[in-house]
Write an enzyme that holds these catalytic residues in place. Structure first.
Site, short mmCIF file in Angstrom:
data_model
loop_
_atom_site.label_atom_id
_atom_site.label_comp_id
_atom_site.label_asym_id
_atom_site.label_seq_id
_atom_site.Cartn_x
_atom_site.Cartn_y
_atom_site.Cartn_z
N GLU A 189 -6.46 4.71 8.14
CA GLU A 189 -6.23 6.13 7.83
C GLU A 189 -7.47 6.76 7.21
O GLU A 189 -7.74 7.95 7.40
CB GLU A 189 -5.00 6.27 6.92
CG GLU A 189 -3.71 6.03 7.71
CD GLU A 189 -2.56 5.46 6.92
OE1 GLU A 189 -2.58 5.49 5.68
OE2 GLU A 189 -1.60 4.96 7.57
N HIS A 201 -9.27 1.23 5.26
CA HIS A 201 -7.97 1.40 5.94
C HIS A 201 -8.14 2.35 7.12
O HIS A 201 -8.92 3.30 7.05
CB HIS A 201 -6.94 1.95 4.94
CG HIS A 201 -5.55 1.92 5.49
ND1 HIS A 201 -5.09 2.87 6.36
CD2 HIS A 201 -4.54 1.04 5.32
CE1 HIS A 201 -3.84 2.57 6.71
NE2 HIS A 201 -3.48 1.47 6.08
N LYS A 208 0.04 4.28 -0.23
CA LYS A 208 -0.59 5.46 0.38
C LYS A 208 -0.38 6.68 -0.53
O LYS A 208 -0.38 6.51 -1.75
CB LYS A 208 -0.05 5.68 1.80
CG LYS A 208 -0.14 4.38 2.62
CD LYS A 208 0.16 4.54 4.07
CE LYS A 208 0.03 3.18 4.77
NZ LYS A 208 0.24 3.26 6.21
N ASN A 260 0.87 -1.18 0.00
CA ASN A 260 0.00 0.00 0.00
C ASN A 260 0.91 1.23 0.00
O ASN A 260 1.54 1.53 1.01
CB ASN A 260 -0.89 -0.04 1.26
CG ASN A 260 -1.66 1.24 1.47
OD1 ASN A 260 -1.76 2.08 0.57
ND2 ASN A 260 -2.22 1.39 2.67
N GLU A 298 -4.92 -4.97 10.86
CA GLU A 298 -3.89 -3.96 11.04
C GLU A 298 -4.13 -3.21 12.35
O GLU A 298 -4.96 -2.28 12.39
CB GLU A 298 -3.92 -2.96 9.88
CG GLU A 298 -3.68 -3.59 8.53
CD GLU A 298 -3.17 -2.56 7.53
OE1 GLU A 298 -2.05 -2.74 7.05
OE2 GLU A 298 -3.87 -1.57 7.26
N SER A 322 3.85 -2.24 10.17
CA SER A 322 5.30 -2.32 10.40
C SER A 322 5.92 -3.65 9.99
O SER A 322 6.88 -4.10 10.61
CB SER A 322 5.63 -1.97 11.85
OG SER A 322 5.26 -0.63 12.14
N GLY A 346 2.98 2.15 10.63
CA GLY A 346 3.96 3.21 10.45
C GLY A 346 4.73 3.59 11.69
O GLY A 346 5.38 4.63 11.73
#
Ligand code: PGA
Length: 245
Positions: free
Chosen positions: A92, A90, A10, A8, A160, A205, A166
């Site tokens: 985010e 996701h 992003k 991904n 996730e 990660s 991240g």
């Protein structure tokens, strides 16, 4: 089931980065796992032709097929680029755009209706984990976000933990095992037999240095990789670890 190494990107990447996809494809031209890159939207069309060995997906879709939704892209439009997957829900997007389980469910339905494979993301926050609420949160997200039409062929689930994305932090292998076993069990109750073959990805990660350990965990059928998917050099060892798992 064929395992899946998914990247991904992003909001990273311009045309010069398409070479990373070509390189990955050249290095894994006879891969025993599926390889996917989800670049930003403006790269979808050229990414599709960057390598015959790398599938391409989008990072989001609208729940409607067309209409007055400035700035959005629909699942049929994504399908029209030649892309075959789309990530929905996701964390985010859940955070930045207030996406609810019901919205994610509608997007996943639209994706599958358009012939795309939906990667539905779920995961607890650090606060959820500290409160001992992880499995409850996962149950709620699965019930709310995964449509009844989901099958092993049409749908992938990505676990996730929000706090692992991240950050360089990952759950313990026991925590990953517990979450993935729970997800498999919950999906079986929710969807029936098809859940046995549905791919469950771990994300957050993942790196070359921890991939082999994560892929050895039961019910981990691949990874959704952010930062370490941006370069062929970093993504390649993750794909190798998945092939060897
Ligand atoms: P990360 O991102 O690998 O950079 O932690 C994972 C993701 O958000 O899918």
């Amino acid at each position: 089931m064929r395992k899946l190494a998914a990247g991904n990107w992003k909001m990273n990447g311009t045309q010069s980065d398409l070479a990373q996809i070509t390189q990955i494809g050249a290095a894994f031209d006879a891969a025993s796992v599926d390889i996917l890159i989800c670049p930003p939207a403006q790269l979808l069309i050229p990414a599709v032709t960057a390598s015959p060995h790398v599938a391409i997906g989008a990072q989001d879709c609208h729940a409607s097929a067309s209409g007055a939704h400035t700035g959005d892209m629909s699942a049929p439009q994504i399908h029209d680029t030649g892309a075959t997957y789309v990530i929905v829900g996701h964390s985010e997007r859940r955070t930045d755009h207030g996406e609810t389980d019901a919205m994610v469910n509608a997007k996943a339905t639209a994706a599958v209706d358009a012939g795309l494979i939906a990667i539905i993301c779920i995961g607890e926050t650090l606060q959820d984990r500290d409160n001992g609420a992880t499995l409850n949160v996962l149950a709620q997200q699965l019930t709310g976000s995964v449509p009844a039409l989901a099958t092993a062929q049409s749908t992938v689930i990505a676990y996730e933990p929000v706090w692992a994305i991240g950050t360089g932090l990952i759950p313990t292998l026991d925590q990953i095992a517990q979450a993935h076993a729970f997800i498999r069990e919950h999906l079986t109750a929710q969807l029936g037999a098809t859940a046995a073959d549905m791919r469950l990805l771990y994300g957050g990660s993942v790196k070359g240095s921890n991939a082999a350990d994560i892929f050895a965990v039961p019910h981990v059928d691949g990874a959704l990789v952010g930062g370490a998917s941006l370069s062929a050099q970093d993504f390649a060892p993750i794909i190798t670890a998945l092939q060897n798992a």
